[in-house]
Enzyme design. Structure first.
Site, PDB file in Angstrom:
ATOM      1  CG  HIS A 204      76.169 -71.646 -62.185  1.00 52.48           C
ATOM      2  ND1 HIS A 204      75.948 -71.653 -63.545  1.00 52.48           N
ATOM      3  CD2 HIS A 204      77.431 -72.102 -62.008  1.00 52.48           C
ATOM      4  CE1 HIS A 204      77.034 -72.104 -64.161  1.00 52.48           C
ATOM      5  NE2 HIS A 204      77.945 -72.388 -63.249  1.00 52.48           N
TER       6      HIS A 204
ATOM      7  NE  ARG B 288      64.552 -71.416 -63.738  1.00 49.35           N
ATOM      8  CZ  ARG B 288      63.797 -71.410 -62.645  1.00 49.35           C
ATOM      9  NH1 ARG B 288      62.678 -72.105 -62.598  1.00 49.35           N
ATOM     10  NH2 ARG B 288      64.158 -70.706 -61.582  1.00 49.35           N
TER      11      ARG B 288
ATOM     12  CG  ASP C  55      71.863 -75.951 -70.079  1.00 49.27           C
ATOM     13  OD1 ASP C  55      72.008 -77.011 -70.729  1.00 49.27           O
ATOM     14  OD2 ASP C  55      71.875 -75.919 -68.839  1.00 49.27           O
TER      15      ASP C  55
ATOM     16  N   GLY D  83      76.088 -75.910 -68.335  1.00 52.14           N
ATOM     17  CA  GLY D  83      75.278 -77.115 -68.508  1.00 52.14           C
ATOM     18  C   GLY D  83      76.116 -78.371 -68.440  1.00 52.14           C
TER      19      GLY D  83
ATOM     20  CD  GLU E  97      81.964 -78.109 -65.760  1.00 48.45           C
ATOM     21  OE1 GLU E  97      81.369 -77.853 -66.821  1.00 48.45           O
ATOM     22  OE2 GLU E  97      81.394 -78.154 -64.659  1.00 48.45           O
TER      23      GLU E  97
ATOM     24  CG  ASP F 242      80.631 -73.941 -60.302  1.00 47.43           C
ATOM     25  OD1 ASP F 242      79.997 -73.209 -61.067  1.00 47.43           O
ATOM     26  OD2 ASP F 242      81.020 -75.072 -60.618  1.00 47.43           O
TER      27      ASP F 242
HETATM   28  P1  IMP Z   1      70.807 -71.081 -63.123  1.00 50.47           P
HETATM   29  O1  IMP Z   1      71.426 -70.923 -64.495  1.00 50.47           O
HETATM   30  O2  IMP Z   1      70.770 -69.819 -62.341  1.00 50.47           O
HETATM   31  O3  IMP Z   1      69.472 -71.739 -63.207  1.00 50.47           O
HETATM   32  O4  IMP Z   1      71.782 -72.029 -62.280  1.00 50.47           O
HETATM   33  C1  IMP Z   1      71.771 -73.429 -62.346  1.00 50.47           C
HETATM   34  C2  IMP Z   1      72.293 -73.969 -63.664  1.00 50.47           C
HETATM   35  O5  IMP Z   1      73.675 -73.658 -63.805  1.00 50.47           O
HETATM   36  C3  IMP Z   1      72.232 -75.494 -63.737  1.00 50.47           C
HETATM   37  O6  IMP Z   1      71.054 -75.941 -64.329  1.00 50.47           O
HETATM   38  C4  IMP Z   1      73.417 -75.874 -64.593  1.00 50.47           C
HETATM   39  O7  IMP Z   1      73.060 -76.016 -65.931  1.00 50.47           O
HETATM   40  C5  IMP Z   1      74.353 -74.687 -64.493  1.00 50.47           C
HETATM   41  N1  IMP Z   1      75.538 -75.065 -63.706  1.00 50.47           N
HETATM   42  C6  IMP Z   1      75.727 -74.939 -62.394  1.00 50.47           C
HETATM   43  N2  IMP Z   1      76.946 -75.398 -62.056  1.00 50.47           N
HETATM   44  C7  IMP Z   1      77.519 -75.830 -63.181  1.00 50.47           C
HETATM   45  C8  IMP Z   1      78.783 -76.406 -63.469  1.00 50.47           C
HETATM   46  O8  IMP Z   1      79.653 -76.628 -62.616  1.00 50.47           O
HETATM   47  N3  IMP Z   1      78.999 -76.743 -64.765  1.00 50.47           N
HETATM   48  C9  IMP Z   1      78.097 -76.522 -65.760  1.00 50.47           C
HETATM   49  N4  IMP Z   1      76.924 -75.953 -65.514  1.00 50.47           N
HETATM   50  C10 IMP Z   1      76.625 -75.621 -64.244  1.00 50.47           C
HETATM   51 ZN    ZN Z   2      79.886 -73.266 -63.284  1.00 49.13          ZN
END
Ligand code: IMP
Ligand code: ZN
Length: 348
Positions: free
Chosen positions: A23, A112, A152, A182, A212, A291
């Site tokens: 992510h 976002r 998400d 999410g 998960e 992750d």
């Molecule tokens: P972004 O999508 O680049 O903003 O990365 C952060 C987002 O990834 C967080 O707000 C989470 O919703 C999602 N995220 C990060 N790690 C996990 C995970 O292990 N499970 C589910 N969602 C995750």
């Molecule tokens: Zn993930």
């Protein structure tokens, strides 16, 4: 030639590696967040945010489902809420992966909007794709980067369709698939069936956070997710033998995140108890992944090192493991060929 020598961290760093589950915002190091905070504070001495080194203490990695998700909504998104911070952090994330010996990355991010700065989801995605393109265009760079857009679980069906719109709009500029991520304790995934059906019909790839936690591992949820014909699944923890058989039969790639699962206590026990020990003996493409390296602080080289230490893999076995994700990358033949050649070069 077989190399039965034990693996050390230096070998794991030099090994060419493929990262398929990272992510973007979760991959920003604390040092990088701190630099962003310093810069922002220079422009705005009244900035009402703690130093990242205080908000996310350097040694703390034991974030669980309750404490992990609020880190983003109540802190990191507030800190990285303008285009310069998003650009700067994306560049740093790419540099960090490349410095760790990663040769191919599919980063994922949730589009976002930041309305108080006039930034739309489209601006956000375009900004990140520009950084990825600049990175890929630089001849000296050994890693190539692509983007997966995340839906998400707190999104509405309409918001999910907007993510699909963006994925389709930018597919020729580096978007290779769509993810469902999410808080796994939230939401009803059947809301997104139409969105993922559209993705599949358009020929883009699908990866899903899968089982998960026990609550997101019900037969109902897993049947719905598998009905979307995903190409890869992330985590794959609360999966009974009948779903394991189905994943094997359908030859779906699995993205396994050992440090995240151990530190967040998503699995009982420790590294040697991880279900990597099961999937490594199957025929599906297995990818070790970080992750959220910014939170769990274990770069991909360390994930490979941990696999070697806890599952008794030698250098030849670790090199074979590092090649397994090639079968499940979301880009086409030219990247596959480049990766096969990278390993041939490494083995030579
Ligand atoms: P972004 O999508 O680049 O903003 O990365 C952060 C987002 O990834 C967080 O707000 C989470 O919703 C999602 N995220 C990060 N790690 C996990 C995970 O292990 N499970 C589910 N969602 C995750
Ligand atoms: Zn993930």
């Amino acid at each position: 030639m077989a190399n039965a020598a034990p693996v050390d961290l230096s070998f794991a760093r030099r090994l060419p590696k493929i990262e398929l589950h990272a992510h973007l915002t979760g991959s920003i190091s604390r040092a990088c967040l701190h630099d962003i905070w310093e810069t922002r504070r220079q422009h705005d001495p009244e900035l009402q945010l703690d130093d990242p080194l205080v908000a996310i203490p350097p040694d703390k990695v034991d974030y669980d489902v309750q404490t992990f998700f609020p880190l983003f909504s109540s802190y990191i998104y507030k800190l990285c809420d303008d285009l310069p911070s998003i650009e700067f952090s994306t560049k740093r994330v790419l540099e960090d992966f490349q410095a760790d010996g990663v040769v191919y990355v599919e980063l994922r991010t949730t589009p976002r909007a930041i309305p108080n700065r006039g930034i739309t989801e489209d601006d956000y995605v375009k900004t990140i794709l520009d950084v990825l393109r600049n990175h890929n265009d630089q001849v000296g760079n050994t890693m190539r980067a692509f983007l997966i857009l995340s839906i998400d679980r707190r999104n509405t069906a309409t918001e999910a369709q907007q993510v699909v719109d963006l994925a389709l709009k930018y597919r020729s500029e580096g978007v290779v698939g769509v993810d469902l991520c999410g808080n796994p304790a939230k939401g009803d995934v059947s809301l997104y069936t139409d969105a993922f059906t559209r993705i599949k019909a358009a020929g883009l790839k699908i990866t899903l956070h899968f089982a998960e936690i026990a609550q997101s591992g019900t037969d109902d949820e897993l049947n719905t997710l598998l009905s979307w014909q995903p190409d890869r699944l992330g985590h794959v923890i609360h999966v009974n033998s009948s779903f394991q058989e189905r994943i094997k039969r359908e030859h779906i790639g699995v993205e396994l995140c050992m440090s995240c699962n151990v530190h967040a206590k998503l699995i009982p026990g420790t590294f040697s108890d991880h279900h990597f020990g099961f999937w490594r003996h199957t025929n599906v493409p297995v990818a070790l992944c970080t992750d959220d390296v910014g939170i769990f602080c274990s770069p991909l080289s360390q994930e490979y090192y941990l696999a070697a230490v806890h599952f008794g893999l030698d250098r030849t076995q670790l090199t074979e493991l590092a090649q397994r994700p090639i079968a499940s990358i979301f880009t086409g033949a030219s990247e596959r060929t480049r990766l096969v050649e990278s390993f041939e070069h490494w083995l030579a």
